[in-house]
Design a protein around this motif. Structure first.
Motif, short mmCIF file in Angstrom:
data_model
loop_
_atom_site.label_atom_id
_atom_site.label_comp_id
_atom_site.label_asym_id
_atom_site.label_seq_id
_atom_site.Cartn_x
_atom_site.Cartn_y
_atom_site.Cartn_z
N THR A 49 37.10 39.40 33.12
CA THR A 49 38.51 39.10 33.35
C THR A 49 38.91 38.00 32.39
OG1 THR A 49 38.31 39.68 35.70
CG2 THR A 49 40.24 38.43 35.04
N GLU A 51 42.24 36.24 30.65
CA GLU A 51 43.69 36.09 30.52
C GLU A 51 44.00 35.84 29.05
OE1 GLU A 51 46.44 34.35 33.72
OE2 GLU A 51 46.20 32.72 32.27
N ARG A 81 39.44 43.41 32.13
CA ARG A 81 40.77 43.10 32.64
C ARG A 81 41.43 42.07 31.74
NH1 ARG A 81 39.94 40.85 38.42
NH2 ARG A 81 42.24 40.97 38.43
N PRO A 83 44.71 40.14 32.13
CA PRO A 83 45.98 39.67 32.71
C PRO A 83 46.77 38.86 31.70
CG PRO A 83 44.07 39.08 34.08
CD PRO A 83 43.54 39.54 32.77
N GLU A 102 48.09 43.98 34.62
CA GLU A 102 47.88 42.82 35.50
C GLU A 102 48.67 41.64 34.95
OE1 GLU A 102 43.89 42.07 36.86
OE2 GLU A 102 43.19 43.96 36.04
N ARG A 144 48.98 38.07 40.22
CA ARG A 144 48.42 36.78 40.63
C ARG A 144 49.54 35.74 40.61
NH1 ARG A 144 44.03 32.64 37.78
NH2 ARG A 144 42.51 33.50 39.21
#
Length: 310
Positions: A49, A51, A81, A83, A102, A144
């Protein structure tokens, strides 16, 4: 040596924020190819994950003006992922047009920081987020919510726990799946963190819906992380090499270095899926591009060991 402690999770998800939160405050613009290589190396090190960027207006964060270009060249995999931060409906439209699945919104527990970061009051910022979350859900996106200044604020001082819980509840009532608790200026201590997580649980926001985002300004990030793990949290934000901070709060220095977090977690026998050596090599590589050494203690120690005397 791995020596487990009772009462801790067997696995922790690291939510890597280096490419976004880490780089956003850099004065010199980092080229897209370097950012893409950074993300690629982080993924190879086992982080799942990451960002990557933010769809804020380029005028506010020039470093992230290349969001679309970066997303176009990132490596793709079903288990990766990416985001992105989305401040408003305009940012969401940009994210959707680039295939983002996301997103994260960024709220504040205090009025002072809400004004400086979003140019809105807390009430106005939540009103701004409401249609963003609603549209994101209608498009099948995971959402989120960040809440900053959860322990202290440079303009308001100590932030009451009940104030944080109130704003957090309003953000989660919008329909967010996860709430990241941001000790933006790093003033929190383990007792405060534990009390905050317990208060959120009493308000219906249990540790399974929480992440923690600690800054190491006063050297408390790992201690606070351990307290959060003991309280049941299993998602921890960190920045490779410890890069980054917040451009709207000068005292928000010292993101928790991912390497320092991984060293502690692995020492406790907690699985992360991260190859620490590959991660250290990535942060050393990025430090060369940024023109300064990594502040991570683990990067420094393992680098010295690898380089040998002299």
């Amino acid at each position: 040596m791995r020596v487990p402690l009772s009462g801790l999770p067997g696995r922790v998800t690291i939510y890597e924020v280096g490419p976004r939160d880490g780089l956003q405050n850099e004065k010199a613009v980092v080229p897209v190819d370097v950012k893409s290589e950074f993300v690629t190396r982080l993924a190879r090190a086992g982080l799942r994950t990451i960002e990557t960027t933010s769809f804020v207006h380029p005028r506010w964060v020039p470093q992230l003006a290349d969001a679309e270009d970066l997303l176009d060249v990132l490596p793709r995999s079903p288990d990766l992922r990416y985001p992105v931060l989305v401040p408003n409906e305009r940012g969401l439209e940009r994210a959707l047009s680039n295939g983002v699945t996301e997103i994260a919104i960024f709220g504040s527990a205090t009025e002072s920081f809400a004004r400086r970061n979003l140019n809105r009051s807390v009430d106005e910022s939540i009103a701004m987020f409401a249609p963003v979350v609603e549209r994101a859900h209608s498009e099948g996106l995971w959402v989120r919510a960040y809440i900053s200044m959860v322990c202290g604020d440079p303009w308001e001082g100590d932030v009451p726990i009940e104030q944080v819980v109130s704003v957090a509840s309003r953000l989660m009532d919008l329909g967010c799946s996860q709430l990241s608790l941001g000790d933006t200026i790093g003033v929190g201590t383990p007792g405060h963190v534990t009390a905050l997580i317990e208060a959120l649980g009493a308000a219906g926001i249990g540790p399974g819906r929480l992440a923690v985002h600690f800054h190491d300004t006063y050297g408390q990030a790992l201690a606070n992380t351990l307290a959060a793990l003991r309280a049941g949290v299993t998602v921890v934000d960190a920045s490779a090499g410890g890069i980054g901070g917040c451009p709207y709060a000068e005292s928000a220095t010292g993101n928790l270095p991912t390497e320092d977090l991984v060293w502690m977690l692995h020492g406790l026998g907690i699985e992360t899926g991260v190859d620490l050596d590959a991660l250290v090599a990535t942060s050393r590589w990025m430090a060369r591009h940024l023109g300064r050494p990594s502040p991570s203690r683990v990067v420094q120690a393992l680098s010295a060991k690898a380089d040998g005397p002299g």
